[in-house]
Design an enzyme around this catalytic site. Structure first.
Site, mmCIF file in Angstrom:
data_model
loop_
_atom_site.group_PDB
_atom_site.id
_atom_site.type_symbol
_atom_site.label_atom_id
_atom_site.label_comp_id
_atom_site.label_asym_id
_atom_site.label_seq_id
_atom_site.Cartn_x
_atom_site.Cartn_y
_atom_site.Cartn_z
ATOM 1 N N GLY A 145 26.684 12.317 -28.280
ATOM 2 C CA GLY A 145 26.144 12.985 -27.101
ATOM 3 C C GLY A 145 26.601 12.305 -25.823
ATOM 4 O O GLY A 145 26.769 12.955 -24.778
ATOM 5 N N ALA A 146 26.826 11.004 -25.915
ATOM 6 C CA ALA A 146 27.243 10.272 -24.720
ATOM 7 C C ALA A 146 28.617 10.744 -24.240
ATOM 8 O O ALA A 146 28.918 10.705 -23.044
ATOM 9 C CB ALA A 146 27.241 8.774 -24.990
ATOM 10 N N GLY A 156 0.840 -1.195 0.000
ATOM 11 C CA GLY A 156 0.000 0.000 0.000
ATOM 12 C C GLY A 156 0.874 1.244 0.000
ATOM 13 O O GLY A 156 2.040 1.210 -0.384
ATOM 14 N N GLY A 157 0.289 2.331 0.477
ATOM 15 C CA GLY A 157 1.022 3.592 0.511
ATOM 16 C C GLY A 157 2.292 3.506 1.340
ATOM 17 O O GLY A 157 3.187 4.348 1.203
HETATM 18 C C1 HXC Z 1 -3.791 -4.309 12.166
HETATM 19 C C2 HXC Z 1 -2.770 -6.201 11.365
HETATM 20 C C3 HXC Z 1 -2.531 -5.579 10.122
HETATM 21 C C4 HXC Z 1 -2.975 -4.239 9.972
HETATM 22 C C5 HXC Z 1 -1.727 -7.551 10.024
HETATM 23 N N1 HXC Z 1 -2.258 -7.422 11.253
HETATM 24 N N2 HXC Z 1 -1.903 -6.443 9.310
HETATM 25 N N3 HXC Z 1 -3.399 -5.557 12.367
HETATM 26 N N4 HXC Z 1 -3.598 -3.648 11.029
HETATM 27 N N5 HXC Z 1 -2.772 -3.584 8.833
HETATM 28 C C6 HXC Z 1 -2.271 -8.417 12.327
HETATM 29 C C7 HXC Z 1 -3.139 -9.598 12.026
HETATM 30 O O1 HXC Z 1 -4.450 -9.337 12.454
HETATM 31 C C8 HXC Z 1 -2.490 -10.677 12.869
HETATM 32 O O2 HXC Z 1 -2.877 -10.529 14.217
HETATM 33 C C9 HXC Z 1 -1.031 -10.336 12.795
HETATM 34 O O3 HXC Z 1 -0.966 -8.957 12.413
HETATM 35 C C10 HXC Z 1 -0.281 -11.132 11.777
HETATM 36 O O4 HXC Z 1 -1.001 -11.103 10.563
HETATM 37 P P1 HXC Z 1 -1.335 -12.415 9.727
HETATM 38 O O5 HXC Z 1 -2.347 -12.015 8.727
HETATM 39 O O6 HXC Z 1 -1.624 -13.548 10.658
HETATM 40 O O7 HXC Z 1 0.084 -12.684 9.067
HETATM 41 P P2 HXC Z 1 0.394 -13.180 7.595
HETATM 42 O O8 HXC Z 1 -0.435 -14.350 7.261
HETATM 43 O O9 HXC Z 1 1.873 -13.323 7.555
HETATM 44 O O10 HXC Z 1 -0.011 -11.977 6.641
HETATM 45 C C11 HXC Z 1 0.635 -10.760 6.730
HETATM 46 C C12 HXC Z 1 -0.087 -9.722 5.870
HETATM 47 C C13 HXC Z 1 -1.599 -9.710 6.221
HETATM 48 C C14 HXC Z 1 0.088 -10.105 4.376
HETATM 49 C C15 HXC Z 1 0.579 -8.383 6.094
HETATM 50 O O11 HXC Z 1 -1.716 -9.584 7.632
HETATM 51 C C16 HXC Z 1 -2.325 -8.591 5.593
HETATM 52 O O12 HXC Z 1 -2.693 -8.670 4.406
HETATM 53 N N6 HXC Z 1 -2.612 -7.548 6.369
HETATM 54 C C17 HXC Z 1 -3.382 -6.429 5.919
HETATM 55 C C18 HXC Z 1 -2.565 -5.617 4.990
HETATM 56 C C19 HXC Z 1 -3.295 -4.392 4.600
HETATM 57 O O13 HXC Z 1 -4.247 -4.417 3.795
HETATM 58 N N7 HXC Z 1 -2.894 -3.253 5.197
HETATM 59 C C20 HXC Z 1 -3.422 -2.009 4.903
HETATM 60 C C21 HXC Z 1 -2.708 -1.573 3.614
HETATM 61 S S1 HXC Z 1 -3.141 -0.001 3.174
HETATM 62 P P3 HXC Z 1 -2.937 -11.762 15.262
HETATM 63 O O14 HXC Z 1 -3.478 -11.171 16.485
HETATM 64 O O15 HXC Z 1 -3.818 -12.782 14.619
HETATM 65 O O16 HXC Z 1 -1.531 -12.238 15.401
HETATM 66 C C22 HXC Z 1 -1.961 0.904 3.832
HETATM 67 C C23 HXC Z 1 -2.137 2.283 3.504
HETATM 68 C C24 HXC Z 1 -0.954 3.062 3.883
HETATM 69 O O17 HXC Z 1 -1.092 0.481 4.469
HETATM 70 C C25 HXC Z 1 -1.240 4.410 3.347
HETATM 71 C C26 HXC Z 1 -0.150 5.348 3.520
HETATM 72 C C27 HXC Z 1 -0.474 6.597 2.794
#
Ligand code: HXC
Length: 510
Positions: free
Chosen positions: A404-405, A169-170
């Site tokens: 040019g290079a 993501g971002g």
């Molecule tokens: C809160 C989160 C989290 C998040 C993971 N966890 N991502 N909690 N916010 N963004 C937590 C899970 O609930 C889990 O908690 C633990 O972290 C481990 O995650 P798992 O899913 O069990 O691990 P894994 O299977 O290795 O997968 C990792 C992952 C997946 C691929 C990162 O967790 C995932 O897809 N997370 C969401 C990613 C996402 O969409 N983020 C937002 C992106 S947008 P427990 O308690 O079960 O251990 C963004 C915008 C930024 O970031 C913008 C900036 C401008």
């Protein structure tokens, strides 16, 4: 009193456990180290001083008030690398997946502010699920606060990102704005949108590794500068890189003791250039033979291999090297190589690292794909970067410097300080064959005449002396003496002072 002291120890032990032993074990079982183990490996033993160990989030939605782990998913502080100060943050995947909350972001911002104020690099270890989903816009705001600091710190202190897990993501835009990005093979990835979204929007089926793994970003996209086998290797390489860099833009690059004669002769270089001008040779051989102790730290080794970028030391002092590589695409300039080298030149210039340019370039790569891709604008980036750079610039032309290079590759006309050529140099508008076909088009049917014209052109231009007669080449040097010549040149430039006219900032062709 004793109870209070032991309470501190208990609190510390609890904070050090992050998301708990089960999640630490899960991290290890994936071949990944924990946030704290990484910091320990990165820094000199016992040098880490932690900040904000007891900070916890303030979210009360979705039952979050019941889980408030100390540290909030990121370990921050400062320490030393070979005795030199750096600030560091390391995201802890065992705490809410290393996701970034408002307070997590504040911890990162705190050390970034201190780094800029106190003049020391920032090293960010990224291992995070992105924005803390439970916090919504507060976490997006946190990211933007980090981004703004990345921008303000750019060119003030070196910023290095190490990607050691998800970065999606971002969130990818913070590393993208730092100077160097290192990734770990098979356990790290970076993308703006993940494989599921890609499938929905474009119907492409792709794995996370293919979409944004270390190989993709070091070979195809050039987002990352290096890919390493595991966490330990990646962190060791960060330490090696930091050794080359100044701590901030107010100080000169570090000078280390060296164990190599500055006037060492390398007689093998006298035969490096093959008799046939179209036969390639390995430019890295020249770079390592010139460098102190043969030590060359290459940046973006796997991308646009027709140009080589990296750091060496001469008489112990860091020098950035840009060199055409005749082994790949005859060492031509194209979109990718121009972009790669331009960014490197600008990094060197903003941190006062002198630049050695080694030239063997047949010109810009022709073709529709280059023109449609904007080679004019991308080539101009390198030209612009060299022309605006005020650091000491020493150039050695080993063989071809065409068209040019020739101008672009740190020529005299772009304020090159020392422009050397080997006797094998050929400095001309183009190669003899191409030139003859244009200026003697009327004779194209007469093979004999064409051979003669080609020979005449070669005799006139396939040498460095026409340029030397004009002073565009300061000296024609023996290949074996390159290290001595180049070292002396840089030594004479240690007090160089050159400033560009005042401006708010330039408008480099992005
Ligand atoms: C809160 C989160 C989290 C998040 C993971 N966890 N991502 N909690 N916010 N963004 C937590 C899970 O609930 C889990 O908690 C633990 O972290 C481990 O995650 P798992 O899913 O069990 O691990 P894994 O299977 O290795 O997968 C990792 C992952 C997946 C691929 C990162 O967790 C995932 O897809 N997370 C969401 C990613 C996402 O969409 N983020 C937002 C992106 S947008 P427990 O308690 O079960 O251990 C963004 C915008 C930024 O970031 C913008 C900036 C401008």
């Amino acid at each position: 009193m004793k109870d209070i002291l032991s309470e501190l120890e208990d609190r510390r032990d609890n904070a050090r456990l992050g998301g708990g032993q089960k999640r630490i074990d899960a991290q290890h079982s994936r071949g990944k180290l924990t946030a704290r183990e990484r910091v320990e490996l990165l820094l000199d033993e016992g040098s880490f001083e932690e900040f904000d160990m007891f900070v916890s989030h303030r979210c009360t939605d979705f039952g979050m008030e019941k889980q408030r782990p100390a540290g909030d998913g990121v370990v921050t502080g400062w320490g030393t690398i070979n005795g030199r100060m750096v600030y560091v943050f390391s995201q802890d995947f065992t705490v809410f997946g290393g996701s970034l909350s408002e307070t997590h972001a504040q911890k990162i911002c705190k050390i970034m502010d201190m780094a800029v104020q106190n003049g020391a690099p920032v090293i960010g270890i990224n291992d995070s699920g992105g924005a803390r989903i439970q916090e919504g816009v507060a976490s997006l705001a946190g990211y933007a606060e980090v981004f703004q600091r990345n921008i303000m710190a750019s060119g003030v202190v070196p910023q290095i990102s190490v990607i050691m897990g998800p970065c999606a993501g971002g969130a990818v835009y913070s590393p993208a704005m730092t100077d160097f990005i290192f990734m770990v093979k098979d356990t790290s990835y970076m993308f703006v949108t993940g494989p599921d979204v890609v499938k929905t929007v474009t119907n492409e089926v792709v794995t996370a590794e293919e979409l944004g793994g270390a190989s993709t970003h070091t070979k195809k996209s050039s987002v990352a500068d290096g890919a390493f086998e595991n966490d330990v290797e990646a962190l060791a390489e960060v330490r090696r890189l930091v050794d080359f860099l100044p701590l901030n833009n107010r100080e000169k690059p570090p000078v280390r003791p060296f164990f190599d004669e500055p006037d060492r002769l390398e007689s093998s270089l006298d035969t490096l250039i093959p008799d046939n001008p179209n036969t390639p040779y390995d430019m890295k051989e020249l770079i390592t033979k010139v460098a102190d102790e043969g030590d060359f730290y290459e940046i973006q080794e796997d991308f646009a291999k027709n140009i080589i970028t990296g750091f060496i030391r001469l008489e112990g002092q860091t020098v950035g090297v840009v060199a055409n590589q005749p082994m790949i695409l005859a060492g031509c300039l194209d979109i990718d190589s121009s972009r790669k080298a331009a960014r490197f030149v600008r990094f060197c210039d903003c941190f006062e690292i002198p630049i050695l340019t080694v030239v063997d370039v047949p010109g810009f790569l022709p073709g529709t794909s280059q023109e449609y891709g904007g080679v004019i604008k991308h080539g101009a980036k390198l030209l612009f970067a060299y022309g605006e750079a005020t650091v000491p610039k020493v150039t050695v032309i080993t063989r071809k410097a065409y068209g040019g290079a020739y101008d672009v590759m740190a020529s005299k006309h772009l304020r090159g300080d020392f422009n050397y050529a080997w006797p094998t140099a050929e400095i001309a508008v183009m190669g003899a064959k191409g030139a003859t076909e244009i200026i003697h088009r009327a004779d194209l049917g007469d093979a004999e005449k064409i051979v003669q014209h080609t020979q005449d052109y070669e005799d006139r231009f396939a040498n460095p002396f026409v340029a030397a007669e004009r002073g565009f080449i300061d000296e024609v040097i023996m290949p074996q003496s390159t290290r001595r010549r180049v070292s002396r040149a840089f030594a004479s430039l240690r007090n160089k002072q050159l400033t560009n006219p005042w401006k708010k900032h330039d408008n480099i062709p992005l």
